[in-house]
Enzyme design. Structure first.
Site, mmCIF file in Angstrom:
data_model
loop_
_atom_site.group_PDB
_atom_site.id
_atom_site.type_symbol
_atom_site.label_atom_id
_atom_site.label_comp_id
_atom_site.label_asym_id
_atom_site.label_seq_id
_atom_site.Cartn_x
_atom_site.Cartn_y
_atom_site.Cartn_z
ATOM 1 N N GLU A 123 -11.352 0.987 -3.148
ATOM 2 C CA GLU A 123 -10.585 1.426 -1.957
ATOM 3 C C GLU A 123 -9.332 2.171 -2.383
ATOM 4 O OE1 GLU A 123 -10.014 -2.393 -0.117
ATOM 5 O OE2 GLU A 123 -8.407 -2.963 -1.487
ATOM 6 N N ASP B 118 0.809 -1.225 0.000
ATOM 7 C CA ASP B 118 0.000 0.000 0.000
ATOM 8 C C ASP B 118 0.844 1.278 0.000
ATOM 9 O OD1 ASP B 118 -2.340 -1.639 0.288
ATOM 10 O OD2 ASP B 118 -1.922 -1.786 2.424
#
Ligand SMILES: *[C@@H]1O[C@H](CO)[C@@H](O)[C@H](O)[C@H]1NC(C)=O
Ligand SMILES: *[C@@H]1O[C@H](CO)[C@@H](O)[C@H](O)[C@H]1NC(C)=O
Ligand SMILES: *[C@@H]1O[C@H](CO)[C@@H](O)[C@H](O)[C@H]1NC(C)=O
Ligand SMILES: *[C@@H]1O[C@H](CO)[C@@H](O)[C@H](O)[C@H]1NC(C)=O
Ligand SMILES: *[C@@H]1O[C@H](CO)[C@@H](O)[C@H](O)[C@H]1NC(C)=O
Ligand SMILES: *[C@@H]1O[C@H](CO)[C@@H](O)[C@H](O)[C@H]1NC(C)=O
Ligand SMILES: *[C@@H]1O[C@H](CO)[C@@H](O)[C@H](O)[C@H]1NC(C)=O
Ligand SMILES: *[C@@H]1O[C@H](CO)[C@@H](O)[C@H](O)[C@H]1NC(C)=O
Length: 577
Positions: free
Chosen positions: A201, A38
């Site tokens: 997301e 991420d």
């Protein structure tokens, strides 16, 4: 006439300067090798033209590493935003191995760095919004206690609007305004549901050419992962989805680099655009990937008024000219790729890239304690592996100290000095994905082979792999320790000589060159399962195995060397040194 000549000369000079003097570059992915999931990055001209990236860390402490680079190739550990227990005291209530610090966004605004994230309890207690800030990205202490906010989604983003408000987008996609010093948020508004993929997301908002661009990850962080984009003249929407979505994916390809998504965009000093994203080196089979999700870099071509074009991700990546190699970066942390040569000298601290799982108990680790110079003392914890009945086992601190496995191929060795006294006491080396998936080689106190009333230290190789899909696990291996070895420390070694297996060996410190293989385990045991978001760590542990033992063990001569990076099915390149 004279002025015409001058103008002509000026024109020639200008053309010469305007022509790109440097050709496009070639570099290797991943740029942050090993588990670095991420990613989010910024380029900060005000901080001496430095790029900063951070990644998510789940239950690892210290968490949220900040890496700094001047050239996009050499990355130095600058600090950890999440570096003390007080920043989130309830970490010991996390029972799920995937709880913890989810995706973080890094942004810089008017002299301040912000790292915004949620701490997630997947066991039903919800998510806690946290905003860390600092004016000095090279200091752990300078990172603030987090400002808490009421989170409506995961993967929060920050965007400063020229109307003076700060906007936070989060998974969904939900938009809210937020006050960064109080955490007060406005009512959540749904602005885009993406293109129909699962789990919209990891949103990020960018302002360019009078458009608000909203880029998100879709399809889940597995092989369906992708990055899609929409834009609007107003930040609140309505958002128009790009017809050419997804702008980045490895879905339905045979690429070695899979699961590409969760991207972030930034411009370098030449105003060229780049994307970072997460990716897994697995091929589409997606079965063997012990290093989990890693950070890759790819160039973006983004013409005025048009949608961004993101190049697909490969091990050998071509892109915009890179800044000149430059390792002059502040802070005291190591560069990613530096080998470990750690001797735990008196007065030294634990290296900045050493991590554990949740916060350790005070006193679990001691460098060069009295009478034991040049060693690391481990106080054993009760257990490493929790049970379904006792999922919080180990949550108040494990005797476990590790570093990220940053190379496909590597050699890791330590010397272990341990004189166990009580049944089941154990200390050794581990490849650790989660508390429920790890591969261990240790010295353990067991009944003697010849006289079960007596105890003796033995070598044991054992794998723990609940939740994996690899079928039967290798049987434990127990071996006697040759009598003459008992008087000295024993060298324990873990090696990845290829990308599918780990080899666990021992040697006498008086003949380190002669290693004896004790066990071999497939890397699939530490791929996915209970750790779909994490990646392999390599290090040392000490445990009483839920017994009564409290004997301390001593680690010395900690060495880790990268022996190669696999960047395509049939291509291994040298590890960065
Ligand atoms: C978590 O740690 C705190 C002290 O740091 C302690 O008071 C509390 O009991 C612990 N919680 C659990 C569930 O162990
Ligand atoms: C940084 O965080 C602290 C809380 O620790 C908060 O008081 C302060 O307002 C924050 N600074 C900015 C610039 O948001
Ligand atoms: C997204 O989907 C939800 C649930 O169906 C709906 O309430 C919301 O209005 C949608 N958002 C947009 C921007 O279309
Ligand atoms: C990917 O998407 C396809 C089609 O929607 C689905 O059948 C498959 O299960 C998905 N794979 C994963 C790993 O989520
Ligand atoms: C350099 O790379 C960028 C980004 O991929 C691309 O748009 C451009 O065409 C390349 N230039 C050359 C000369 O190859
Ligand atoms: C440790 O031992 C206790 C008492 O025998 C038992 O209740 C507990 O389940 C054990 N925990 C683990 C993780 O094995
Ligand atoms: C145990 O017995 C075996 C032979 O049965 C012998 O080789 C070994 O040395 C003995 N070990 C100890 C610790 O006495
Ligand atoms: C990888 O290494 C392991 C351990 O040395 C070995 O057993 C295995 O055969 C190797 N695999 C390949 C494809 O060479």
């Amino acid at each position: 006439m004279y002025s015409v000549i001058v103008w002509t000369l000026l024109l020639i000079v200008e053309v010469a300067f305007a022509t790109p003097s440097k050709a496009n570059s070639t570099f290797f992915n991943p740029i942050l090798p090993g588990w670095h999931s991420d990613p989010s990055c910024v380029f900060v001209p005000e901080e001496d033209h430095t790029f900063f990236c951070l990644t998510s860390t789940f239950l690892v402490t210290p968490g949220i590493p900040i890496y700094a680079s001047k050239d996009l190739v050499n990355w130095k550990l600058a600090s950890h935003a999440f570096n003390r227990r007080s920043q989130f005291p309830r970490m010991n209530e996390s029972s799920d191995q995937n709880d913890g610090i989810f995706a973080v966004t890094l942004r810089y605004h008017e002299g301040v760095f912000y790292a915004i994230t949620v701490y997630s309890y997947r066991t039903g207690e919800g998510i806690f919004g946290l905003i860390f800030n600092t004016t000095d990205p090279y200091s752990n202490d300078a990172w603030s206690e987090p400002v808490a906010y009421d989170a409506s989604g995961i993967d929060p983003d920050l965007f400063w609007h020229n109307n003076g408000k700060v906007y936070m987008a989060s998974s969904g996609t939900i938009l809210q305004t937020i006050d960064l010093s109080t955490g007060v948020v406005s009512a959540p508004v749904s602005i885009w549901n993406g293109t129909g993929g699962a789990y919209p997301e990891g949103p990020h908002i960018y302002h360019k050419d009078d458009y608000y661009y909203l880029m998100i990850g879709e399809g889940g962080t597995e092989t369906n992962h992708s990055e899609t984009i929409a834009r609007s003249r107003n930040i609140d929407g309505p958002y128009e989805s790009y017809e050419g979505n997804p702008i980045l994916t490895a879905r339905r390809t045979t690429n070695y680099f899979q699961t590409v998504g969760h991207a972030d965009l930034f411009q370098d000093g030449n105003e060229n655009w780049w994307a970072v994203a997460l990716s897994t080196r697995s091929g589409p089979e997606w079965a063997n990937y012990p290093m989990g999700r890693e950070t890759v870099l790819t160039p973006v071509t983004w013409k005025e008024g048009e949608w961004p074009v993101v190049d697909s991700v490969h091990g050998e990546q071509r892109g915009w000219p890179l800044p000149k190699p430059n390792k002059k970066i502040g802070g005291s942390g190591p560069f990613l790729g530096d080998p470990d040569v750690v001797d735990f000298e008196p007065g030294s601290k634990l290296p900045a890239h050493f991590v554990t799982w949740r916060w350790p108990q005070d006193g679990t680790f001691a460098v060069s304690p009295p009478g034991h110079p040049n060693s690391l003392r481990l106080k054993p914890s009760k257990t490493v592996t929790p049970t379904d009945e006792d999922p919080l086992a180990g949550a108040n601190g494990l005797s476990l100290l590790m570093r990220v496995q940053t190379d496909t191929l590597f050699t890791y060795t330590v010397d272990l000095s341990f004189n166990p006294k009580v049944l089941d006491e154990e200390a050794g080396v581990t490849i650790f994905l989660t508390q429920r998936q790890h591969l261990d080689l240790g010295v353990v106190m067991l009944p003697s082979s010849n006289n079960s009333l007596k105890l003796e230290p033995k070598l044991r190789f054992r794998t723990t792999g609940a939740g994996t899909t690899v079928g039967s696990l290798p049987q434990p291996v127990v071996k006697s320790i040759p009598e003459p070895w008992l008087k000295h420390p024993i060298t324990l070694q873990i090696q990845a000589k290829n990308d599918t297996h780990y080899t666990f060996s021992v040697a006498s410190i008086r003949d380190r060159g002669t290693t004896h293989v004790i066990g071999v385990a497939p890397a699939t045991i530490v791929s996915g399962g209970t750790g779909p978001f994490t990646g392999s760590l390599v290090g040392v542990y000490a445990t009483s195995n839920n017994g009564s033992g409290t004997t301390e063990s001593y680690i010395s001569r900690w060495r880790y060397t990268g022996d190669g990076q696999k960047i395509d099915y049939n291509r291994i390149v040298e590890s960065k040194k």
